[in-house]
Design a protein around this motif. Sequence first.
Motif, short mmCIF file in Angstrom:
data_model
loop_
_atom_site.label_atom_id
_atom_site.label_comp_id
_atom_site.label_asym_id
_atom_site.label_seq_id
_atom_site.Cartn_x
_atom_site.Cartn_y
_atom_site.Cartn_z
N ASP A 420 0.84 -1.20 0.00
CA ASP A 420 0.00 0.00 0.00
C ASP A 420 0.87 1.25 0.00
O ASP A 420 1.79 1.37 0.82
N ARG A 431 -4.98 6.38 -1.46
CA ARG A 431 -4.02 5.30 -1.30
C ARG A 431 -4.07 4.36 -2.50
O ARG A 431 -5.13 4.07 -3.05
N THR A 432 -2.90 3.89 -2.92
CA THR A 432 -2.79 2.95 -4.03
C THR A 432 -2.32 1.60 -3.49
O THR A 432 -1.36 1.54 -2.72
N ARG A 433 -2.96 0.52 -3.90
CA ARG A 433 -2.49 -0.82 -3.55
C ARG A 433 -1.80 -1.42 -4.76
O ARG A 433 -2.41 -1.60 -5.82
N SER A 479 -0.65 -7.94 2.62
CA SER A 479 0.25 -6.81 2.45
C SER A 479 1.42 -6.89 3.43
O SER A 479 1.34 -7.50 4.49
#
Length: 626
Positions: A420, A431-433, A479
């Motif tokens: 993340d 937010r980017t995953r 993650s």
Amino acid sequence: MSNPFYAATTRWLLAVGWTLGAGLTLAQPAPEAGTPIPLNDLSAFVNPTPNWQIVGSVRADLNKANTLSTDKGTGVLVNLPSDKKNAKAGDLTTQLQHGDADLELDFMLAKDGNSGVYLQGRYEIQLADSWRVKNPGSGDNGSIYQRWDDKKPAGQNGYEGHPARQNASRAPGLWQHLKISFQAPRFNAQGQKTENAKLLNVELNGVLIHDNVELSGPTRGAISNDEKATGPLVIQGDHGAVAFRNIRYIAYDKPRPELVNLTFSVYKGKYEKEPEYDKTAPESEGPTTVLSSAVSRIPNEMLIRYKGTLRVAEPGEYRFRLGVPGGAGSLKIGNQTVVPLVGYSGNGTGKVTLPKGDVPVELFYSKYMDWVQPALGLSVAGPGVREFVISDATTAGGEEVDPILVDASTANTILRSFMDVPGDIRSQGKRTRVTHAISVGSPDNVHYTYDLDKGALVQVWRGQFLDTTPMWHDRGDGSSRPMGMVQRMGTPMLFLAKLPSGQANWATDTTGTGYRPKGYVLDANDRPTFRYQTYGASVDDKIRVLEQGQGLQRELTVTNPSGDLYARLASGSTISAMDNNMYLIDGQEYIRLDDLGGAKPQVRESAGGQELIVPVKGKLTYSILF
């Protein structure tokens, strides 16, 4: 894979918002921005010596020791020691006198720079150019300097220094960030010390490097070897060139609010919301001196209702955190609901402005999930009051999670996971995953994450490798998290794109690119070179750690590149050209252009910021120094 050192780190992470277990697990919070020390002139300081100046901006040269260049203006405090033998270079002392306090500031060191911040003028946090240090000692950046005794044998004079847990330093000339939570020593009415000073926590560049360290006395170079309830901030000025900005503090010098006249009632049954109390008889009731789940002997399917008075000595805004694991709960103060119904998460927050005096308080905790132990916790923070647990601390804790860590200190290490990434200008803060992230760790303590979907560097960092607790604890979410000082490279984008001109928009996805990942190959030291195809070209992407852990060098070899293929080396709010083929990105990292094959780099405007791009002519080599 885990040990008590990292267990303490995870407990702190739980306290500041990363909750894996139930309940209210409270360590000392990270400092918040507070009152600024003005830097439009030197009036905030006592008799400053000529080496201290107020300027508008400052720069360092990686090749020049102990040298900073400045521009006129305000907002930056700089120490420029003179080469003249008769010039007096002294420390800088604030008008401010503090006891318990949080301190937050930015600092920049010159090459080989050395300085320090003395809390109360007596306890030094070292500031030093430790960029290339692998294992920090007590004299390195962020460490707590040694105490000193001239009467001890040579070589044993220094004692009780506390090295930073890991090296979280940036390179000279880059702005670094320091956060400190300090608790002053305690004295009785006769002036005798009853409790040592403590550093509750210290963060360097976002990394926890000290946690609840007790200080038995002043460190070397203190203004005095005695100890007091208050004292000034002192910045060391006789060692090397250093600059500061955004100095802020919060003083904790007000009395805590108290809970008095408490009564409790325990109701048997499964309540997912508050019952009608006048229609329900309590199982037990009576007076008590503390909020605690222990007043009930029923382990599950019960409700505890508390009523009492909150005695407030200092008016102002107060913030509350309520932990009610395994059920529900809420907090009312006066006639206002401060923490609304807390459900499955078990934790809730709220704030309220309170007058001086007594205010009625009411709280309920309903425990109806049988797989969690009862644990009621309430904390409060307010004007001049550091957050503390106002309930029974022995029953306020939740589940402690033994962290699951991956170490890369002895061998190059590769791990696939989700990653993340916080938002930036381009992502508008979202937010980017990264779903196909591969993180590569090295024994040099410099690591990186690569996006296999885009051929892009996601982030680089210095320090420990990966915390995989969220990946593998319980059901996990897939993650992992970097553990050191992280330099993120912006929203992950394709590294290579075809542009009809140097001003055309960058490709946002792989549609029409023919992008196809081809995995990676390992060298004799298990270091990967990534391979992919895009726009009909074949790409080898080799990333290696620079000598002495200064950063990473990236070497891209492109077979059959098209004539309009570009690489995006960096993005940020501001990109500034420097000498020696260097670019400064947001004051946080350097890009050094090592070999562009004759291509010309370009800094261009993009999405409210800037990008550094370059045409690709077959081979491209550049370095990231941070």
